[in-house]
Design a protein around this motif. Structure first.
Motif, PDB file in Angstrom:
ATOM      1  N   CYS A   4       0.840  -1.196   0.000  1.00 22.09           N
ATOM      2  CA  CYS A   4       0.000   0.000   0.000  1.00 22.09           C
ATOM      3  C   CYS A   4       0.872   1.242   0.000  1.00 22.09           C
ATOM      4  CB  CYS A   4      -0.917  -0.002   1.230  1.00 22.09           C
ATOM      5  SG  CYS A   4      -1.922   1.488   1.364  1.00 22.09           S
ATOM      6  N   SER A   5       0.651   2.121  -0.987  1.00 19.72           N
ATOM      7  CA  SER A   5       1.469   3.325  -1.075  1.00 19.72           C
ATOM      8  C   SER A   5       1.104   4.340   0.013  1.00 19.72           C
ATOM      9  CB  SER A   5       1.328   3.962  -2.464  1.00 19.72           C
ATOM     10  OG  SER A   5      -0.037   4.181  -2.763  1.00 19.72           O
ATOM     11  N   ASP A   6      -0.012   4.118   0.683  1.00 15.17           N
ATOM     12  CA  ASP A   6      -0.430   5.028   1.759  1.00 15.17           C
ATOM     13  C   ASP A   6       0.085   4.609   3.130  1.00 15.17           C
ATOM     14  OD1 ASP A   6      -2.000   6.098  -0.334  1.00 15.17           O
ATOM     15  OD2 ASP A   6      -3.410   6.874   1.153  1.00 15.17           O
ATOM     16  N   GLY A   8       1.932   1.229   3.604  1.00  8.55           N
ATOM     17  CA  GLY A   8       3.016   0.246   3.556  1.00  8.55           C
ATOM     18  C   GLY A   8       2.597  -1.195   3.813  1.00  8.55           C
ATOM     19  N   MET A  72       1.924  12.410 -20.582  1.00 10.65           N
ATOM     20  CA  MET A  72       1.272  13.600 -20.029  1.00 10.65           C
ATOM     21  C   MET A  72       1.528  13.651 -18.526  1.00 10.65           C
ATOM     22  SD  MET A  72      -2.780  14.394 -20.332  1.00 10.65           S
ATOM     23  CE  MET A  72      -3.462  15.946 -19.733  1.00 10.65           C
ATOM     24  N   GLU A  73       1.817  14.851 -18.016  1.00 12.17           N
ATOM     25  CA  GLU A  73       2.092  15.028 -16.592  1.00 12.17           C
ATOM     26  C   GLU A  73       0.843  15.538 -15.866  1.00 12.17           C
ATOM     27  OE1 GLU A  73       4.917  14.473 -14.987  1.00 12.17           O
ATOM     28  OE2 GLU A  73       6.544  14.603 -16.452  1.00 12.17           O
ATOM     29  N   ASN A  74       0.757  15.237 -14.580  1.00 10.63           N
ATOM     30  CA  ASN A  74      -0.283  15.850 -13.755  1.00 10.63           C
ATOM     31  C   ASN A  74      -0.191  17.372 -13.854  1.00 10.63           C
ATOM     32  OD1 ASN A  74      -1.458  13.541 -12.825  1.00 10.63           O
ATOM     33  ND2 ASN A  74      -0.641  13.660 -10.751  1.00 10.63           N
TER      34      ASN A  74
ATOM     35  N   MET B   1       1.087   9.475  -1.540  1.00 12.49           N
ATOM     36  CA  MET B   1       2.029   8.384  -1.831  1.00 12.49           C
ATOM     37  C   MET B   1       3.212   8.449  -0.859  1.00 12.49           C
ATOM     38  SD  MET B   1       3.707   7.322  -5.520  1.00 12.49           S
ATOM     39  CE  MET B   1       2.173   6.992  -6.356  1.00 12.49           C
ATOM     40  N   LYS B   2       3.292   7.425  -0.002  1.00 10.72           N
ATOM     41  CA  LYS B   2       4.317   7.437   1.058  1.00 10.72           C
ATOM     42  C   LYS B   2       5.250   6.237   1.001  1.00 10.72           C
ATOM     43  CE  LYS B   2       1.314   9.801   4.402  1.00 10.72           C
ATOM     44  NZ  LYS B   2       0.268   9.446   5.396  1.00 10.72           N
ATOM     45  N   TYR B   3       4.725   5.103   0.527  1.00  9.64           N
ATOM     46  CA  TYR B   3       5.515   3.871   0.544  1.00  9.64           C
ATOM     47  C   TYR B   3       5.642   3.287  -0.862  1.00  9.64           C
ATOM     48  CZ  TYR B   3       4.673   4.221   5.541  1.00  9.64           C
ATOM     49  OH  TYR B   3       4.622   4.676   6.829  1.00  9.64           O
ATOM     50  N   CYS B   4       6.755   2.605  -1.131  1.00 13.38           N
ATOM     51  CA  CYS B   4       6.994   1.990  -2.428  1.00 13.38           C
ATOM     52  C   CYS B   4       6.015   0.823  -2.624  1.00 13.38           C
ATOM     53  CB  CYS B   4       8.436   1.496  -2.526  1.00 13.38           C
ATOM     54  SG  CYS B   4       8.783   0.631  -4.078  1.00 13.38           S
ATOM     55  N   ARG B  21      11.230  17.564 -12.441  1.00  7.97           N
ATOM     56  CA  ARG B  21      10.099  17.581 -11.523  1.00  7.97           C
ATOM     57  C   ARG B  21      10.385  16.704 -10.313  1.00  7.97           C
ATOM     58  NH1 ARG B  21       4.820  18.553 -14.658  1.00  7.97           N
ATOM     59  NH2 ARG B  21       5.693  19.430 -16.541  1.00  7.97           N
ATOM     60  N   ARG B  23       9.658  13.839  -7.946  1.00  2.00           N
ATOM     61  CA  ARG B  23       8.968  12.549  -8.094  1.00  2.00           C
ATOM     62  C   ARG B  23       9.112  11.788  -6.777  1.00  2.00           C
ATOM     63  NH1 ARG B  23       6.658  13.232 -13.254  1.00  2.00           N
ATOM     64  NH2 ARG B  23       8.252  13.948 -14.688  1.00  2.00           N
ATOM     65  N   ILE B  32      11.129   4.922  -9.796  1.00  2.38           N
ATOM     66  CA  ILE B  32      10.473   6.226  -9.756  1.00  2.38           C
ATOM     67  C   ILE B  32       8.971   5.994  -9.918  1.00  2.38           C
ATOM     68  CG2 ILE B  32      10.280   8.501 -10.833  1.00  2.38           C
ATOM     69  CD1 ILE B  32      13.124   7.917 -12.042  1.00  2.38           C
ATOM     70  N   TYR B  34       5.898   7.463 -10.922  1.00  2.00           N
ATOM     71  CA  TYR B  34       5.274   8.590 -11.611  1.00  2.00           C
ATOM     72  C   TYR B  34       3.794   8.652 -11.286  1.00  2.00           C
ATOM     73  CZ  TYR B  34       9.529   8.654 -14.433  1.00  2.00           C
ATOM     74  OH  TYR B  34      10.836   8.725 -14.852  1.00  2.00           O
ATOM     75  N   GLN B  35       3.248   9.872 -11.290  1.00  2.00           N
ATOM     76  CA  GLN B  35       1.814  10.070 -11.149  1.00  2.00           C
ATOM     77  C   GLN B  35       1.310  10.799 -12.386  1.00  2.00           C
ATOM     78  OE1 GLN B  35       2.232  11.906  -7.086  1.00  2.00           O
ATOM     79  NE2 GLN B  35       0.641  10.416  -6.573  1.00  2.00           N
ATOM     80  N   ASN B  36       0.286  10.241 -13.013  1.00  2.00           N
ATOM     81  CA  ASN B  36      -0.167  10.768 -14.298  1.00  2.00           C
ATOM     82  C   ASN B  36      -1.678  10.975 -14.303  1.00  2.00           C
ATOM     83  OD1 ASN B  36       2.251   8.652 -14.906  1.00  2.00           O
ATOM     84  ND2 ASN B  36       2.406  10.435 -16.222  1.00  2.00           N
TER      85      ASN B  36
END
Ligand SMILES: [Zn+2]
Ligand SMILES: [Zn+2]
Lengths: 191, 191
Positions: A4-6, A8, A72-74, B1-4, B21, B23, B32, B34-36
């Motif tokens: 979980c990226s939020d 872990g 495309m970027e945010n 986004m906090k954890y891999c 930018r 990341r 890396i 990325y957020q799109n």
């Protein structure tokens, strides 16, 4: 996607309530981590009867010719992204931008959006390009184009140019070409 | 986004080499993250001089009228997604689909892609809708539309209908409306 990226925690794959697809769900914070297609934006710079192409300095298809394009970027519009990529890859500014071509590439979870525009001044070579050059229809290096979607856009452009009508088209290229050039789903590889 | 999401390590924010930018980067596996932007796909079903709208059963803008639309899924085309949403939200099948309208909504990192199509048979009420109904131009509940992009699409459609020309347009709605309806960037809220 494993954690979980939020928070872990280790993710589980399950079909959430009111859904019909397997998703990565966090058993600790209950967040559903959706995965969605990415948008690649690009621009076909036109100068008189010529178009500007870049020869790729990076994998995949290094050494082959392409249209300036990238993810495309945010926080940006599709056009802003297309102009940014045109600057980054061809050191070129353009004007009179018009939406021109969309592609679905569902097997790699990507959508492509190309603008047409007029080259506004000079051009150069960005860090991801080996060279940049203007090509008339007769000079296009058809056998050295990086991707079938580049072939499609250029073929359509030179046909549309004869009629003066540039309809906005959307289609899906054959999945075979992705295999041909070694692309895999869910990677961050792009044009 | 906090954890891999690959290894669970705590992420750091940094500007990678050859990038400009910030990341989210994993110090352990060096990926890396990325957020799109995300793509929302939808369809304007047409029946004679009427269009099919759905009244939202969910936040935001519950009780207001909208066009069937939702997040594009991995592995599908934009049109397949638009047809899926039309089935899910309006229990409707359509035919003769044509690309019609794109919107950039950069402040919430979304791109909208709408098709026009002809309603093919009946319609119903999906789980995210309170009701579905056909409206002629004179009957559109203009003050009860869920989002300004719905107003834009319907206004343009009825004007285009008079000329018989339906150009594919792309534009950005004012950022003020997102604030108005309580949308925040990077959420999974949609039409
Ligand atoms: Zn979690
Ligand atoms: Zn990691």
């Amino acid at each position: 996607m494993k954690y979980c990226s939020d928070c872990g925690a280790k993710l589980v794959e399950q079909i959430p309530a009111n859904d019909d697809r397997l998703r990565y769900v966090c058993p600790q914070c209950e967040i559903i981590h959706y995965q969605n297609p990415k948008v690649v934006v690009g621009c076909l710079p036109v100068a008189g009867d010529k178009v500007l192409l870049c020869r790729r300095a990076i994998a995949p298809r290094m050494g082959y010719w392409t249209i300036p394009a990238g993810f495309m970027e945010n926080g940006e519009t599709m056009l802003a992204g297309a102009l940014r990529e045109t600057r980054e890859e061809a050191a070129a500014e353009v004007c009179d931008e018009v939406l021109y071509r969309l592609f679905d590439i569902p097997h790699i979870n990507q959508v492509y959006v190309f603008y047409r525009a007029n080259l506004n001044g000079g051009f150069g070579i960005g860090p991801e390009s080996l060279e940049s050059a203007l090509f008339s229809e007769a000079d296009i290096p058809w056998s050295e184009l990086a991707f079938p979607i580049v072939t499609d856009v250029l073929t359509e452009f030179f046909a549309d140019r004869k009629t003066g009508e540039y309809p906005v088209r959307v289609s899906t290229p054959s999945p075979l070409w992705a295999k041909h050039v070694g692309w895999e789903p869910d990677t961050d590889k792009t044009l």
